[in-house]
Design an enzyme around this catalytic site. Structure first.
Site, short mmCIF file in Angstrom:
data_model
loop_
_atom_site.label_atom_id
_atom_site.label_comp_id
_atom_site.label_asym_id
_atom_site.label_seq_id
_atom_site.Cartn_x
_atom_site.Cartn_y
_atom_site.Cartn_z
N SER A 77 82.79 13.60 50.96
CA SER A 77 83.27 12.54 51.18
C SER A 77 83.72 12.34 52.68
CB SER A 77 84.77 12.55 50.46
OG SER A 77 84.55 12.27 48.90
N LYS A 120 96.88 11.62 46.95
CA LYS A 120 96.36 11.61 45.80
C LYS A 120 96.77 10.36 45.00
CE LYS A 120 93.70 13.88 43.16
NZ LYS A 120 92.32 14.76 43.38
N ASP A 138 88.30 11.43 40.80
CA ASP A 138 89.02 12.48 40.18
C ASP A 138 88.44 12.28 38.75
OD1 ASP A 138 90.52 15.22 40.84
OD2 ASP A 138 91.63 14.18 39.12
P1 NDP Z 1 85.99 14.44 34.70
O1 NDP Z 1 87.04 13.35 34.18
O2 NDP Z 1 84.45 14.13 35.31
O3 NDP Z 1 85.75 15.69 33.63
C1 NDP Z 1 86.85 16.21 32.98
C2 NDP Z 1 86.36 17.19 31.72
O4 NDP Z 1 87.25 18.13 31.72
C3 NDP Z 1 86.08 16.27 30.81
O5 NDP Z 1 84.97 16.82 30.10
C4 NDP Z 1 87.38 16.74 29.80
O6 NDP Z 1 86.88 16.24 28.42
C5 NDP Z 1 87.32 18.18 30.09
N1 NDP Z 1 88.79 18.46 29.81
C6 NDP Z 1 89.95 17.88 29.84
N2 NDP Z 1 90.78 18.60 29.75
C7 NDP Z 1 90.41 19.74 29.11
C8 NDP Z 1 90.81 21.18 28.71
N3 NDP Z 1 92.11 21.34 28.56
N4 NDP Z 1 90.00 22.22 28.34
C9 NDP Z 1 88.56 21.96 28.50
N5 NDP Z 1 88.03 20.56 29.04
C10 NDP Z 1 88.84 19.77 29.35
O7 NDP Z 1 86.64 15.17 36.05
P2 NDP Z 1 85.96 15.90 37.15
O8 NDP Z 1 85.03 16.89 36.75
O9 NDP Z 1 85.87 14.98 38.26
O10 NDP Z 1 87.38 16.87 37.60
C11 NDP Z 1 87.75 18.06 36.96
C12 NDP Z 1 88.75 18.93 37.73
O11 NDP Z 1 88.00 19.11 39.01
C13 NDP Z 1 89.88 18.28 37.86
O12 NDP Z 1 90.77 19.45 38.10
C14 NDP Z 1 89.69 17.59 39.44
O13 NDP Z 1 91.15 17.39 39.95
C15 NDP Z 1 88.89 18.63 39.99
N6 NDP Z 1 88.12 18.15 41.23
C16 NDP Z 1 87.30 17.30 41.11
C17 NDP Z 1 86.39 16.43 42.11
C18 NDP Z 1 85.63 15.70 42.13
O14 NDP Z 1 84.79 15.46 42.97
N7 NDP Z 1 85.36 14.99 40.91
C19 NDP Z 1 86.83 17.56 43.63
C20 NDP Z 1 87.78 18.33 43.29
C21 NDP Z 1 88.47 18.63 42.46
P3 NDP Z 1 87.07 15.06 27.78
O15 NDP Z 1 86.02 14.49 27.63
O16 NDP Z 1 87.58 15.46 26.43
O17 NDP Z 1 88.36 14.35 28.31
#
Ligand code: NDP
Length: 446
Positions: A378, A126, A166
């Site tokens: 991936s 990571k 991520d």
């Molecule tokens: P993104 O950056 O696309 O989206 C993150 C989202 O979460 C944004 O909408 C952000 O809002 C919101 N957010 C952040 N903190 C909070 C909170 N405390 N409460 C509510 N919403 C919040 O990230 P991903 O969707 O890619 O990743 C989300 C999760 O999934 C992470 O834990 C990541 O590690 C995990 N993950 C992702 C993968 C992927 O393929 N992308 C694969 C496996 C796991 P704001 O716009 O306000 O920042």
């Protein structure tokens, strides 16, 4: 925990007392491993647990770039290469102000087990930076990505370490990172995944984590509760990549998504969330989810994202970030009759919340199992790049569904084998660990 797991946990707690997220992930995993260890004394003799919880290496570097005002900005960059016993290091890059070594070590450790669960030959890693993309122009994001890759490219390679996206790293950032990698190396290998379709990306990668989460949840609900998403009320936290496609698939499978959030607060729409509107606000305009109210008069908005767990629902899909759902939130969900909590984010439930959900018999899946669809696709992107082929969306999606269903079956079978019934957390930890530890034993002391 027995002697060996407790001893290792105590050691790293003393050594890394300031790395709370890393220690939380290690404790959750070690808590499941006693039975697996006691059945194989070689694991203790060869200090496999002690080696397994520590990364192979942590690379950290300075990232300097120039903002739109001509001012020099300095950020921290990292790559944690955690374990490559079963294949090249593989895992995403996170760009978020909160990024530090503890968060990346927790994510790297989880990734080792997750990648093992997919059945594909990928080790775990990571990386990322404390760069905050919020409010940055496109040019600033590009210059930051170029500066980040200028250092990172020394440590990665298609058979060495293959990063992906991520939080804060989506298609735009992967494009800029890959562009700089090409400029520096003259190579067109599959060194990053999540690439755009015209330059080596895989159809189906963008929605894979969210879709995979719902394939996993549907399989669990069918087998263990004889039900499906159809007619269920669903709450999804977050509104990024994982949340968006989880909501989309839940709706396709007949569920009604009534709430989504961002880091400022959440929207509740009794008519069902208008997903295209959320997409336009969050992914296209990069604005706040509160703007949803402008065109949806029946919807309401509340400040503070964690209130979302007080909404009654059948299925909860935490898809935002670590520790976003604590014990009190779990209590509210249980009181409101939740059927299942399936993690889309990495470690969104605190240890206390996990334990309560499992104790109360709520269907619960840890992110390392139910969000493995992203890294699985991936892995398929890496295969397509190596073969110089591209598969159709239907082919990738059908492989994804098969992988997610078999992750569920393997986690369940392992839990049952050790007398832990429906405990998918236990099953995921032990099933993922068995393969990695067996490879580590075969590879000797390295
Ligand atoms: P993104 O950056 O696309 O989206 C993150 C989202 O979460 C944004 O909408 C952000 O809002 C919101 N957010 C952040 N903190 C909070 C909170 N405390 N409460 C509510 N919403 C919040 O990230 P991903 O969707 O890619 O990743 C989300 C999760 O999934 C992470 O834990 C990541 O590690 C995990 N993950 C992702 C993968 C992927 O393929 N992308 C694969 C496996 C796991 P704001 O716009 O306000 O920042």
């Amino acid at each position: 925990m027995n002697g060996e797991t407790a001893r290792v946990l105590e050691t790293i707690k003393k050594q890394y007392y300031y790395q709370s997220e890393y220690l939380q992930a290690a404790e959750e995993i070690l808590d499941s491993l006693d039975a697996a260890i006691s059945s194989n004394p070689a694991l203790t003799d060869w200090k496999i647990i002690e080696r397994f919880v520590r990364p192979d290496r942590v690379i950290s570097f300075r990232v300097c770039w120039v903002d739109d005002k001509g001012e020099v900005q300095v950020n921290n960059g990292y790559r944690v290469q955690f374990n490559n016993a079963i294949g090249p290091y593989k895992g995403g890059l996170r760009f978020h102000a909160s990024v530090n070594e503890s968060i990346l070590k927790f994510l790297g450790l989880e990734q080792v087990l997750k990648n093992s669960l997919t059945g594909l030959p990928m080790g775990g890693g990571k990386g990322g930076s404390d760069f905050d993309p919020h409010g940055k122009s496109d040019g600033e994001v590009m210059r930051f990505c170029q500066a980040f890759m200028t250092e990172l490219h020394r440590y990665i390679g298609d058979d060495i370490d293959v990063p992906a996206g991520d939080i804060g790293v989506g298609g735009r950032e992967i494009g800029y990172l890959y562009g700089q990698y090409k400029r520096l190396t003259h190579r067109s290998d599959g060194v990053l995944t999540g690439k755009g379709i015209p330059f080596g990306g895989s159809l189906g990668r963008t929605p894979a984590t969210g879709y995979g989460l719902c394939y996993f949840a549907e399989a669990a609900m069918k087998k263990l509760r004889n039900t499906t998403f159809a007619g269920k009320t669903v709450v999804v936290s977050g509104s990024g990549n994982v949340a968006h496609y989880a909501a989309e698939k839940a709706i396709q499978l007949g569920g009604k998504v009534v709430a989504m959030s961002d880091s400022s607060g959440y929207v509740f729409d009794p008519n069902g969330i208008d997903l295209e509107a959320v997409y336009q606000i969050k992914q296209v305009r990069r604005a706040r989810i509160k703007e949803y109210l402008a065109d949806h008069p029946k919807a309401t908005y509340c400040d503070g994202p964690s209130g979302i767990w007080s909404l009654p629902c059948d299925v909860a899909l935490p898809c935002a970030t670590q520790n976003e759902l604590d014990e009190n939130d779990a209590k509210k969900l249980i009181a409101n009759g939740v059927l299942g909590v399936f993690e889309g984010a990495n470690m969104p439930c605190t240890l206390a919340a996990q334990r309560l959900l499992i104790e109360k018999g709520i269907l619960y899946s840890p992110g390392k199992a139910s969000n493995a669809g992203g890294v699985a696709v991936s892995g398929l992107e890496m295969s397509q790049n190596s073969m110089r082929l591209s598969w159709s969306f239907e082919e990738v999606d059908s492989r994804l569904k098969t992988i997610m269903e078999s992750i569920f079956e393997n986690c369940l079978a392992t839990a049952v084998k050790y007398g832990k019934q429906e405990n998918l957390l236990f099953g995921a930890n032990v099933y993922g660990f068995e393969k990695v530890s067996s490879a580590m034993l075969s590879l000797g002391v390295i």
